[in-house]
Design a protein around this motif. Structure first.
Motif, PDB file in Angstrom:
ATOM      1  N   MET A  26       0.858  -1.211   0.000  1.00  0.00           N
ATOM      2  CA  MET A  26       0.000   0.000   0.000  1.00  0.00           C
ATOM      3  C   MET A  26       0.887   1.253   0.000  1.00  0.00           C
ATOM      4  N   PRO A  27       0.628   2.209  -0.875  1.00  0.00           N
ATOM      5  CA  PRO A  27       1.407   3.465  -0.888  1.00  0.00           C
ATOM      6  C   PRO A  27       1.232   4.240   0.408  1.00  0.00           C
ATOM      7  N   TYR A  28       2.129   5.187   0.637  1.00  0.00           N
ATOM      8  CA  TYR A  28       2.082   6.012   1.853  1.00  0.00           C
ATOM      9  C   TYR A  28       0.739   6.729   1.969  1.00  0.00           C
ATOM     10  N   LEU A  29       0.435   7.532   0.941  1.00  0.00           N
ATOM     11  CA  LEU A  29      -0.860   8.215   0.876  1.00  0.00           C
ATOM     12  C   LEU A  29      -1.529   7.782  -0.415  1.00  0.00           C
ATOM     13  N   SER A  30      -2.772   7.380  -0.315  1.00  0.00           N
ATOM     14  CA  SER A  30      -3.454   6.872  -1.497  1.00  0.00           C
ATOM     15  C   SER A  30      -4.860   7.454  -1.571  1.00  0.00           C
ATOM     16  N   LEU A  31      -5.109   8.230  -2.626  1.00  0.00           N
ATOM     17  CA  LEU A  31      -6.458   8.736  -2.886  1.00  0.00           C
ATOM     18  C   LEU A  31      -7.099   7.767  -3.865  1.00  0.00           C
ATOM     19  N   GLN A  32      -8.211   7.197  -3.455  1.00  0.00           N
ATOM     20  CA  GLN A  32      -8.785   6.123  -4.261  1.00  0.00           C
ATOM     21  C   GLN A  32     -10.201   6.458  -4.688  1.00  0.00           C
ATOM     22  N   ASN A  33     -10.305   6.776  -5.976  1.00  0.00           N
ATOM     23  CA  ASN A  33     -11.614   6.945  -6.619  1.00  0.00           C
ATOM     24  C   ASN A  33     -12.462   8.031  -5.971  1.00  0.00           C
ATOM     25  N   LEU A  34     -11.840   9.157  -5.642  1.00  0.00           N
ATOM     26  CA  LEU A  34     -12.560  10.225  -4.945  1.00  0.00           C
ATOM     27  C   LEU A  34     -13.492  10.982  -5.888  1.00  0.00           C
ATOM     28  N   THR A  35     -14.717  11.142  -5.453  1.00  0.00           N
ATOM     29  CA  THR A  35     -15.669  11.989  -6.161  1.00  0.00           C
ATOM     30  C   THR A  35     -16.338  12.904  -5.153  1.00  0.00           C
ATOM     31  N   LYS A  36     -16.441  14.193  -5.515  1.00  0.00           N
ATOM     32  CA  LYS A  36     -17.152  15.153  -4.669  1.00  0.00           C
ATOM     33  C   LYS A  36     -18.029  16.029  -5.552  1.00  0.00           C
ATOM     34  N   THR A  37     -19.300  16.065  -5.239  1.00  0.00           N
ATOM     35  CA  THR A  37     -20.272  16.811  -6.033  1.00  0.00           C
ATOM     36  C   THR A  37     -20.875  17.927  -5.194  1.00  0.00           C
ATOM     37  N   PHE A  38     -20.976  19.115  -5.784  1.00  0.00           N
ATOM     38  CA  PHE A  38     -21.683  20.224  -5.134  1.00  0.00           C
ATOM     39  C   PHE A  38     -22.946  20.526  -5.943  1.00  0.00           C
ATOM     40  N   HIS A  39     -24.088  20.441  -5.328  1.00  0.00           N
ATOM     41  CA  HIS A  39     -25.359  20.760  -5.991  1.00  0.00           C
ATOM     42  C   HIS A  39     -25.466  20.096  -7.360  1.00  0.00           C
ATOM     43  N   GLY A  40     -25.128  18.816  -7.414  1.00  0.00           N
ATOM     44  CA  GLY A  40     -25.295  18.063  -8.658  1.00  0.00           C
ATOM     45  C   GLY A  40     -24.158  18.205  -9.654  1.00  0.00           C
ATOM     46  N   THR A  41     -23.194  19.097  -9.375  1.00  0.00           N
ATOM     47  CA  THR A  41     -22.069  19.268 -10.311  1.00  0.00           C
ATOM     48  C   THR A  41     -20.798  18.692  -9.685  1.00  0.00           C
ATOM     49  N   PRO A  42     -20.184  17.712 -10.323  1.00  0.00           N
ATOM     50  CA  PRO A  42     -18.969  17.144  -9.739  1.00  0.00           C
ATOM     51  C   PRO A  42     -17.805  18.135  -9.773  1.00  0.00           C
ATOM     52  N   ALA A  43     -17.181  18.359  -8.625  1.00  0.00           N
ATOM     53  CA  ALA A  43     -15.980  19.206  -8.559  1.00  0.00           C
ATOM     54  C   ALA A  43     -14.731  18.349  -8.684  1.00  0.00           C
ATOM     55  N   VAL A  44     -14.828  17.099  -8.199  1.00  0.00           N
ATOM     56  CA  VAL A  44     -13.737  16.124  -8.314  1.00  0.00           C
ATOM     57  C   VAL A  44     -14.367  14.822  -8.782  1.00  0.00           C
ATOM     58  N   ARG A  45     -13.764  14.231  -9.821  1.00  0.00           N
ATOM     59  CA  ARG A  45     -14.367  13.041 -10.435  1.00  0.00           C
ATOM     60  C   ARG A  45     -13.412  11.865 -10.433  1.00  0.00           C
ATOM     61  N   GLU A  46     -13.768  10.818  -9.706  1.00  0.00           N
ATOM     62  CA  GLU A  46     -13.060   9.531  -9.760  1.00  0.00           C
ATOM     63  C   GLU A  46     -11.542   9.711  -9.779  1.00  0.00           C
ATOM     64  N   LEU A  47     -11.054  10.406  -8.765  1.00  0.00           N
ATOM     65  CA  LEU A  47      -9.634  10.764  -8.731  1.00  0.00           C
ATOM     66  C   LEU A  47      -8.820   9.716  -7.970  1.00  0.00           C
ATOM     67  N   TRP A  48      -7.782   9.223  -8.605  1.00  0.00           N
ATOM     68  CA  TRP A  48      -6.838   8.277  -8.005  1.00  0.00           C
ATOM     69  C   TRP A  48      -5.458   8.914  -7.979  1.00  0.00           C
ATOM     70  N   LEU A  49      -4.794   8.848  -6.841  1.00  0.00           N
ATOM     71  CA  LEU A  49      -3.438   9.387  -6.774  1.00  0.00           C
ATOM     72  C   LEU A  49      -2.691   8.742  -5.604  1.00  0.00           C
ATOM     73  N   ASP A  50      -1.478   8.271  -5.861  1.00  0.00           N
ATOM     74  CA  ASP A  50      -0.616   7.745  -4.801  1.00  0.00           C
ATOM     75  C   ASP A  50       0.549   8.701  -4.591  1.00  0.00           C
TER      76      ASP A  50
END
Ligand code: ADP
Ligand code: ADP
Length: 225
Positions: free
Chosen positions: A1-25
């Motif tokens: 497992m990587p030190y820090l791992s962002l896995q498939n992050l999605t964040k939506t504000f009022h129906g509009t995605p600000a972050v879409r399916e973000l992966w980053l190690d």
């Protein structure tokens, strides 16, 4: 497992995605910048890491531990914003010591560590000043000191230099690079400035419209054939 791992992050504000399916190690001790135009989701990503926002989908792991139920103050992360937002009614020294006070560190140790930290950002003797007496660059150095004094695992910087003029900005870049080197803290820096991303990071993560487009070293991204 990587030190820090962002896995498939999605964040939506009022129906509009600000972050879409973000992966980053991210590796320990790495300096990585999130680079992209205004509104592409950089700050939202940083706030998801810090735990100020919760993702609609996905999870973040730090040292193999899910942060889903870990509140911001327990994540080992420190966040610095464009304007440091120092507490105006506290002295510079009290501002720097604030995180230590919250963690129950003794008054003597608070003062010692705050003074040592101010020295590291070249503000020796500023502990009794009021934030209102500081220049913009000095205030940002206090904000960085306040963040590093708690010895975070991750230092999250959101456009920390964009309010500073050009010569101050390069001084601050040097200072942040030196502190990162000395402490080994993992650094995530949000910027819309390509040259800043190149100077500050081992790897650049290019964002566009909520998506991570490409992650690579500055050399690989910007070498011209
Ligand atoms: P510095 O340039 O400050 O000497 P180091 O070479 O010591 O940095 O790297 C610190 C850590 O950052 C490394 O252990 C590695 O995990 C990470 N790192 C450095 N460069 C990269 C890269 N291009 N891609 C991914 N991680 C990197
Ligand atoms: P960047 O940091 O790249 O400028 P942000 O992450 O701040 O981008 O914003 C991404 C998108 O999400 C933008 O369209 C912005 O308007 C929207 N957004 C950000 N925060 C909020 C919020 N608290 N409420 C509603 N919309 C938001």
């Amino acid at each position: 497992m990587p030190y820090l791992s962002l896995q498939n992050l999605t964040k939506t504000f009022h129906g509009t995605p600000a972050v879409r399916e973000l992966w980053l190690d991210v590796n320990p001790g790495e300096r990585i910048s999130l680079l992209g135009p205004s509104g592409c989701g950089k700050s939202t990503t940083l706030q998801l890491m810090a735990g100020i926002l919760q993702p609609d989908q996905g999870d973040i792991f730090l040292e193999a531990r899910s942060l889903r139920r870990v509140p911001p103050e327990k994540r080992g992360m420190a966040l610095v914003l464009q304007k440091g937002m120092l507490f105006p009614h506290l002295s510079v020294g009290e501002n720097v010591a604030f995180g230590l006070k919250m963690r129950g560190v003794s008054r003597v140790e608070q003062a010692e560590r705050a003074i040592a930290m101010l020295d590291q950002v070249q503000l020796s003797g500023f502990e009794n000043r009021s934030p209102s007496e500081l220049s913009g660059g000095q205030a940002q150095r206090v904000a960085v000191a306040r963040s590093l004094v708690i010895q975070p695992k991750l230092l999250l910087l959101d456009e920390p230099l964009s309010a500073l003029d050009a010569s101050l900005r390069s001084d601050m870049q040097e200072l942040i690079l030196r502190l990162q080197d000395e402490t080994g803290v993992t650094l995530i820096i949000v910027t819309h400035d390509q040259s800043e991303a190149i100077v500050m990071s081992h790897r650049v993560a290019l964002m566009f419209d909520g998506c991570l487009r490409q992650v690579d070293t500055p050399e690989a991204l910007y070498q011209h054939p």
